[in-house]
Enzyme design. Structure first.
Site, PDB file in Angstrom:
ATOM      1  N   ASN A  85       0.873  -1.181   0.000  1.00 48.03           N
ATOM      2  CA  ASN A  85       0.000   0.000   0.000  1.00 48.03           C
ATOM      3  C   ASN A  85       0.908   1.227   0.000  1.00 48.03           C
ATOM      4  OD1 ASN A  85      -1.844   2.003   0.378  1.00 48.03           O
ATOM      5  ND2 ASN A  85      -2.483   1.371   2.434  1.00 48.03           N
ATOM      6  N   TRP A  86       1.026   1.828  -1.179  1.00 48.42           N
ATOM      7  CA  TRP A  86       1.955   2.967  -1.306  1.00 48.42           C
ATOM      8  C   TRP A  86       1.388   4.255  -0.711  1.00 48.42           C
ATOM      9  CZ3 TRP A  86       4.322   2.617  -6.963  1.00 48.42           C
ATOM     10  CH2 TRP A  86       5.201   1.527  -6.998  1.00 48.42           C
ATOM     11  N   LYS A  87       0.102   4.233  -0.366  1.00 45.33           N
ATOM     12  CA  LYS A  87      -0.557   5.430   0.180  1.00 45.33           C
ATOM     13  C   LYS A  87      -0.307   6.631  -0.747  1.00 45.33           C
ATOM     14  CE  LYS A  87      -0.266   3.352   4.720  1.00 45.33           C
ATOM     15  NZ  LYS A  87      -0.131   3.477   6.158  1.00 45.33           N
ATOM     16  N   HIS A 143      -9.550   1.344   5.148  1.00 38.37           N
ATOM     17  CA  HIS A 143      -8.261   1.617   5.801  1.00 38.37           C
ATOM     18  C   HIS A 143      -8.480   2.654   6.901  1.00 38.37           C
ATOM     19  CE1 HIS A 143      -4.138   2.755   6.539  1.00 38.37           C
ATOM     20  NE2 HIS A 143      -3.782   1.643   5.911  1.00 38.37           N
ATOM     21  N   GLU A 156      -6.815   5.089   7.800  1.00 38.40           N
ATOM     22  CA  GLU A 156      -6.564   6.475   7.397  1.00 38.40           C
ATOM     23  C   GLU A 156      -7.805   7.064   6.719  1.00 38.40           C
ATOM     24  OE1 GLU A 156      -2.892   5.625   5.385  1.00 38.40           O
ATOM     25  OE2 GLU A 156      -1.985   5.234   7.343  1.00 38.40           O
ATOM     26  N   GLU A 212      -5.305  -4.519  10.822  1.00 41.57           N
ATOM     27  CA  GLU A 212      -4.294  -3.484  11.021  1.00 41.57           C
ATOM     28  C   GLU A 212      -4.591  -2.727  12.315  1.00 41.57           C
ATOM     29  OE1 GLU A 212      -2.240  -2.284   7.072  1.00 41.57           O
ATOM     30  OE2 GLU A 212      -3.961  -0.988   7.368  1.00 41.57           O
ATOM     31  N   GLY A 242       2.599   2.727  10.828  1.00 40.11           N
ATOM     32  CA  GLY A 242       3.547   3.825  10.636  1.00 40.11           C
ATOM     33  C   GLY A 242       4.262   4.268  11.900  1.00 40.11           C
ATOM     34  N   SER A 258       3.741  -1.589  10.552  1.00 39.94           N
ATOM     35  CA  SER A 258       5.185  -1.526  10.846  1.00 39.94           C
ATOM     36  C   SER A 258       5.939  -2.819  10.547  1.00 39.94           C
ATOM     37  CB  SER A 258       5.404  -1.106  12.305  1.00 39.94           C
ATOM     38  OG  SER A 258       4.903   0.196  12.511  1.00 39.94           O
TER      39      SER A 258
HETATM   40  P1  13P Z   1       3.134   0.731   7.689  1.00 46.30           P
HETATM   41  O1  13P Z   1       3.650  -0.571   7.128  1.00 46.30           O
HETATM   42  O2  13P Z   1       3.838   1.939   7.141  1.00 46.30           O
HETATM   43  O3  13P Z   1       3.046   0.690   9.181  1.00 46.30           O
HETATM   44  O4  13P Z   1       1.625   0.889   7.158  1.00 46.30           O
HETATM   45  C1  13P Z   1       0.750  -0.161   7.313  1.00 46.30           C
HETATM   46  C2  13P Z   1      -0.471   0.152   6.549  1.00 46.30           C
HETATM   47  O5  13P Z   1      -1.218   1.042   6.908  1.00 46.30           O
HETATM   48  C3  13P Z   1      -0.721  -0.600   5.321  1.00 46.30           C
HETATM   49  O6  13P Z   1      -2.005  -0.382   4.847  1.00 46.30           O
END
Ligand code: 13P
Length: 254
Positions: free
Chosen positions: A9-11, A96, A98, A168, A174, A213
């Site tokens: 997931n590159w966000k 997600h 976010e 998650e 993150g 993470s």
């Molecule tokens: P990180 O791997 O940067 O913690 O992010 C996880 C995530 O939100 C994947 O969707």
């Protein structure tokens, strides 16, 4: 053969230069690393087609990070599931944290997206998970149940076939603080048992990824847990070197 689902997931990251160099180098390794793993790359919407062109002849699938609840019409700025399907997307991340937190997406809205994705034979990657506060208050199971119940409520039973669930925990995203793999194993077991109670699905067909993470130094213990069927990776999927290390570790263990 057991398959392991690794989603990048590159966000809101990446650009044309990064994509070219990422896939130029990835091509050199694909035959060695990608046979046992199902690798899915979910770039920002604007780069979906560019990524699709790069992965066309590789054993890698295209994922989107979001979708609208409408298929077409006067909905400025949105992307529909039909459009995603049209350009070769196979997996769609929904729910997600976010999007739940920053864009105020509710369980109800997410269940509408889930429904639409399934209708078009795309595969949802449904993210669920608790906040740090929920965890401290012992609410993890309650939150997860509510996140799953809204799907059952909207779609009835037998909906989790051909679906990925991504557990998650929000406090692990993150932050560099990944969850304990043994705790994650127990939560994945709980998720599978809960789904099994409501859905006729075979337990082995319920796929649950872990996200939060993950990096090449902590990934091994996650992959070794029997009910962790894959990973949803943010930061560590942006560096090809790091991402490849994770894929290789999965390849060697599975
Ligand atoms: P990180 O791997 O940067 O913690 O992010 C996880 C995530 O939100 C994947 O969707």
């Amino acid at each position: 053969m057991k398959k392991f689902f690794i989603t990048a997931n590159w966000k809101l990251n990446g650009n044309i230069k990064m994509i070219s160099s990422f896939f130029e180098r990835l091509k050199l390794y694909s035959s060695v690393f990608l046979e046992k793993n199902i690798v899915i790359i979910a770039p920002p919407t604007i780069y979906l087609e560019r990524v699709y062109k790069n992965i066309k002849n590789m054993n890698i699938f295209l994922g989107a990070q979001n979708v609208d609840i409408n298929l077409q019409g006067a909905f400025t700025g949105e992307t529909s599931a039909l459009m995603l399907q049209d350009i070769g997307v196979k997996y769609v991340i929904i729910g997600h944290s976010e999007r739940r937190l920053l864009h105020h997406e509710t369980n109800d809205l997410i269940s509408k997206k889930f429904h639409l994705i399934k209708e078009l034979n795309l595969i949802p990657i449904l993210c669920i998970g608790e906040t740090e506060r929920d965890k401290k208050n012992g609410q993890t199971q309650k939150i997860i149940k509510a996140q799953l119940n809204c799907i059952f409520k909207k779609l009835g039973k037998s909906v989790f076939n051909n679906t990925i669930i991504a557990y998650e925990p929000i406090w692990a995203i993150g932050t560099g603080l990944s969850a304990d793999p043994k705790d994650v194993q127990l939560i994945h077991q709980f998720i599978k048992n809960y789904i099994k109670k409501h859905d006729k699905i075979n337990t082995n067909d319920i796929l649950v990824q872990y996200g939060g993470s993950i990096n090449h130094t902590n990934v091994k213990k996650f992959i070794e847990q029997p009910d962790i069927n894959g990973l949803l990776i943010g930061n560590s999927s942006l560096s090809l070197q790091e991402f490849l290390k994770i894929i290789k570790i999965a390849h060697d263990i599975i």
